[in-house]
Design an enzyme around this catalytic site. Sequence first.
Site, PDB file in Angstrom:
ATOM      1  N   CYS A  67      47.933  42.375  47.705  1.00  0.00           N
ATOM      2  CA  CYS A  67      47.880  41.681  46.413  1.00  0.00           C
ATOM      3  C   CYS A  67      46.454  41.299  46.019  1.00  0.00           C
ATOM      4  CB  CYS A  67      48.779  40.449  46.450  1.00  0.00           C
ATOM      5  SG  CYS A  67      48.272  39.204  47.649  1.00  0.00           S
ATOM      6  N   GLN A  98      53.431  38.907  41.306  1.00  0.00           N
ATOM      7  CA  GLN A  98      52.789  39.915  42.136  1.00  0.00           C
ATOM      8  C   GLN A  98      53.779  41.031  42.489  1.00  0.00           C
ATOM      9  OE1 GLN A  98      49.471  40.075  43.160  1.00  0.00           O
ATOM     10  NE2 GLN A  98      50.161  42.127  43.665  1.00  0.00           N
TER      11      GLN A  98
HETATM   12  N1   CP Z   1      46.975  38.580  43.596  1.00  0.00           N
HETATM   13  C1   CP Z   1      46.672  37.469  42.920  1.00  0.00           C
HETATM   14  O1   CP Z   1      47.529  36.689  42.526  1.00  0.00           O
HETATM   15  O2   CP Z   1      45.344  37.296  42.713  1.00  0.00           O
HETATM   16  P1   CP Z   1      44.652  35.983  42.154  1.00  0.00           P
HETATM   17  O3   CP Z   1      44.780  34.914  43.198  1.00  0.00           O
HETATM   18  O4   CP Z   1      43.232  36.399  41.933  1.00  0.00           O
HETATM   19  O5   CP Z   1      45.320  35.568  40.882  1.00  0.00           O
HETATM   20  N1  NVA Z   2      49.092  34.442  49.988  1.00  0.00           N
HETATM   21  C1  NVA Z   2      47.950  34.287  49.134  1.00  0.00           C
HETATM   22  C2  NVA Z   2      48.104  35.093  47.897  1.00  0.00           C
HETATM   23  C3  NVA Z   2      46.945  35.037  46.947  1.00  0.00           C
HETATM   24  C4  NVA Z   2      47.174  35.835  45.704  1.00  0.00           C
HETATM   25  C5  NVA Z   2      47.765  32.828  48.801  1.00  0.00           C
HETATM   26  O1  NVA Z   2      48.753  32.122  48.584  1.00  0.00           O
HETATM   27  O2  NVA Z   2      46.619  32.376  48.786  1.00  0.00           O
END
Ligand code: CP
Ligand code: NVA
Length: 293
Positions: A251, A125
Amino acid sequence: MAELSPKEFAQLIDLSIKLKKELKKGNKPVLKNKTLAMIFQKPSTRTRVSFEVGMFQLGGYAINLSSDDTQLSRGESVEDTAKTLSRYTNCIMARVYDHDLLEKLSEHATVPVINGLSDTFHPCQILADFVTIKEKKGKIKNLKIAWIGDGNNVCNSMIIGCALAGSDISVATPKGFEPDKTVVNEANKSIKVVLTTDPIKAVSNADVVVTDTFTSIHNRDPKRTKKFLPKYQVNSALMKKAKKNSIFMHCLPAKRGSEVTASVIDGPQSVVWDEAENRLHSQKALLVSLIRA
Ligand code: CP
Ligand code: NVA
């Protein structure tokens, strides 16, 4: 990510931008006959699709392995899984709960292992985030990044990313939700990492404002979100305290009305769709660098 030098980090960003430009005419099939195994213990939209499409665009092939569908779910060891996958594929990407599982995979695999998110880090990310920052700000160095909300896996990787980029970061979290201490101490050797409980202080003079969900996939407490609201929500009033030309990043997935308002994430300062797209280009840069080498 901590295994990278600042130079390698910058090279990956530049390669991502190069592959993005090349894609308009079609990328060269430099990963022809190469394969990627993708293990998912957790759900994913962006990571899954960008890795799979990325391999396809480079002439390779990606295999999606929900961990429930593999013998891991029946108790086959991580060691044996790593050794087996290494005999079939050229690279393993895994999204896991416990970060130690990734460490074990990489210890026993004979092919490169990519962290597709663990409870502790989300390096892919942050590579995409710095590609986006480079595109929008023309540089990655000497910027001020503000992280608001949960000091979670993405935040930990963002701090490491800032150290590699040479930009300072201010992190505003409620007490008890700070990022990993070791990560902060390590980053503080090369950049300034400020931890605060004051979101206004964190965003003041910031070039980039970043947040993430208050409830990550691994968080089980249903009352967690309440500990962040209303103080740690990124809304228009908070964005006004950052630099006028600041950008907003997330993200995704996002919860509008929780960590961010619709006015911000769907507003003119938001770069979240370019950020999401850049997952594809940066993943490809990573794959090319790891598999071709
Ligand atoms: N930002 C991200 O990692 O998205 P996903 O959980 O959809 O892969
Ligand atoms: N912090 C979040 C990011 C998802 C892409 C998680 O770990 O669920």
